[in-house]
Write an enzyme that holds these catalytic residues in place. Structure first.
Site, PDB file in Angstrom:
ATOM      1  CD  GLN A 192      -4.402  23.436 -11.584  1.00 21.65           C
ATOM      2  OE1 GLN A 192      -3.979  22.329 -11.222  1.00 21.65           O
ATOM      3  NE2 GLN A 192      -5.608  23.865 -11.304  1.00 21.65           N
ATOM      4  CG  HIS A 243      -8.379  27.121 -15.177  1.00 18.54           C
ATOM      5  ND1 HIS A 243      -7.791  26.894 -13.954  1.00 18.54           N
ATOM      6  CD2 HIS A 243      -7.372  27.271 -16.061  1.00 18.54           C
ATOM      7  CE1 HIS A 243      -6.477  26.913 -14.104  1.00 18.54           C
ATOM      8  NE2 HIS A 243      -6.188  27.130 -15.375  1.00 18.54           N
ATOM      9  CG  HIS A 291      -6.766  27.237 -20.729  1.00 15.85           C
ATOM     10  ND1 HIS A 291      -6.145  28.456 -20.591  1.00 15.85           N
ATOM     11  CD2 HIS A 291      -6.362  26.495 -19.664  1.00 15.85           C
ATOM     12  CE1 HIS A 291      -5.398  28.457 -19.500  1.00 15.85           C
ATOM     13  NE2 HIS A 291      -5.507  27.270 -18.915  1.00 15.85           N
TER      14      HIS A 291
HETATM   15  P1  AMP Z   1      -3.206  27.614 -15.983  1.00 16.97           P
HETATM   16  O1  AMP Z   1      -1.759  27.693 -16.283  1.00 16.97           O
HETATM   17  O2  AMP Z   1      -3.901  26.507 -16.741  1.00 16.97           O
HETATM   18  O3  AMP Z   1      -3.476  27.532 -14.495  1.00 16.97           O
HETATM   19  O4  AMP Z   1      -3.864  28.931 -16.549  1.00 16.97           O
HETATM   20  C1  AMP Z   1      -4.203  30.033 -15.775  1.00 16.97           C
HETATM   21  C2  AMP Z   1      -4.707  31.096 -16.714  1.00 16.97           C
HETATM   22  O5  AMP Z   1      -5.358  32.100 -15.965  1.00 16.97           O
HETATM   23  C3  AMP Z   1      -3.629  31.779 -17.548  1.00 16.97           C
HETATM   24  O6  AMP Z   1      -3.912  31.588 -18.931  1.00 16.97           O
HETATM   25  C4  AMP Z   1      -3.743  33.243 -17.145  1.00 16.97           C
HETATM   26  O7  AMP Z   1      -3.537  34.109 -18.230  1.00 16.97           O
HETATM   27  C5  AMP Z   1      -5.153  33.328 -16.622  1.00 16.97           C
HETATM   28  N1  AMP Z   1      -5.422  34.372 -15.655  1.00 16.97           N
HETATM   29  C6  AMP Z   1      -4.700  34.697 -14.564  1.00 16.97           C
HETATM   30  N2  AMP Z   1      -5.294  35.704 -13.895  1.00 16.97           N
HETATM   31  C7  AMP Z   1      -6.427  36.005 -14.567  1.00 16.97           C
HETATM   32  C8  AMP Z   1      -7.470  36.943 -14.377  1.00 16.97           C
HETATM   33  N3  AMP Z   1      -7.469  37.800 -13.339  1.00 16.97           N
HETATM   34  N4  AMP Z   1      -8.484  36.996 -15.277  1.00 16.97           N
HETATM   35  C9  AMP Z   1      -8.474  36.142 -16.330  1.00 16.97           C
HETATM   36  N5  AMP Z   1      -7.523  35.219 -16.560  1.00 16.97           N
HETATM   37  C10 AMP Z   1      -6.505  35.150 -15.696  1.00 16.97           C
END
Ligand code: AMP
Length: 127
Positions: free
Chosen positions: A104, A110, A112
């Protein structure tokens, strides 16, 4: 379990309006927006507006109203993207990463929602 929430994480900044986002759907307690680094033709993140680190935190401490709102927001996103398997779509994958082993990156819950192509096997590595 004592959960520690970091107010400076990037999704907290999005919720405060400090960083822009491409909103797909917004409800009273949840926000859905496009991932900046999409892994599929559709890649939407759904977050609660409340300060929850991950799904087990949310499941343990969110109100019933927040939990229903979050779940219905996921439904709304699937409708908007027209990805519900069956008549209108070809399906999707929903993932929520948590902690170190879950890899994470952003410590605000969040989910996906990825769709728009055949997504392959769920996990790439074995064991
Ligand atoms: P995780 O690894 O599950 O925490 O995923 C975090 C996700 O947030 C990744 O897929 C990133 O591409 C996405 N992310 C990071 N910064 C932003 C942002 N400013 N707007 C939209 N998505 C983001």
């Amino acid at each position: 379990m004592a959960y520690v929430y970091d107010d400076e994480n990037i999704f907290a900044k999005i919720l405060r309006g400090e960083i822009p986002n491409t909103t797909v759907f917004e409800s009273q307690h949840s926000l859905a927006f496009n991932d900046v680094y999409p892994q599929a033709p559709h890649h939407v993140l759904v977050i609660p507006k409340g300060k929850y680190v991950n799904y087990d935190h949310f499941a343990a401490e969110a109100s019933d109203t927040e939990i229903v709102d979050f779940t219905r927001t996921i439904s709304a996103v699937c409708d908007i993207l027209e990805i519900c398997p069956g008549d209108e779509g070809n399906g999707y994958r929903m993932i929520s990463n948590a902690g170190t082993d879950g890899v994470q990156e952003v410590p605000h819950l969040h989910v996906h929602i990825c769709a728009g192509r055949e997504l392959g096997r769920m996990l790439q590595k074995t064991q």
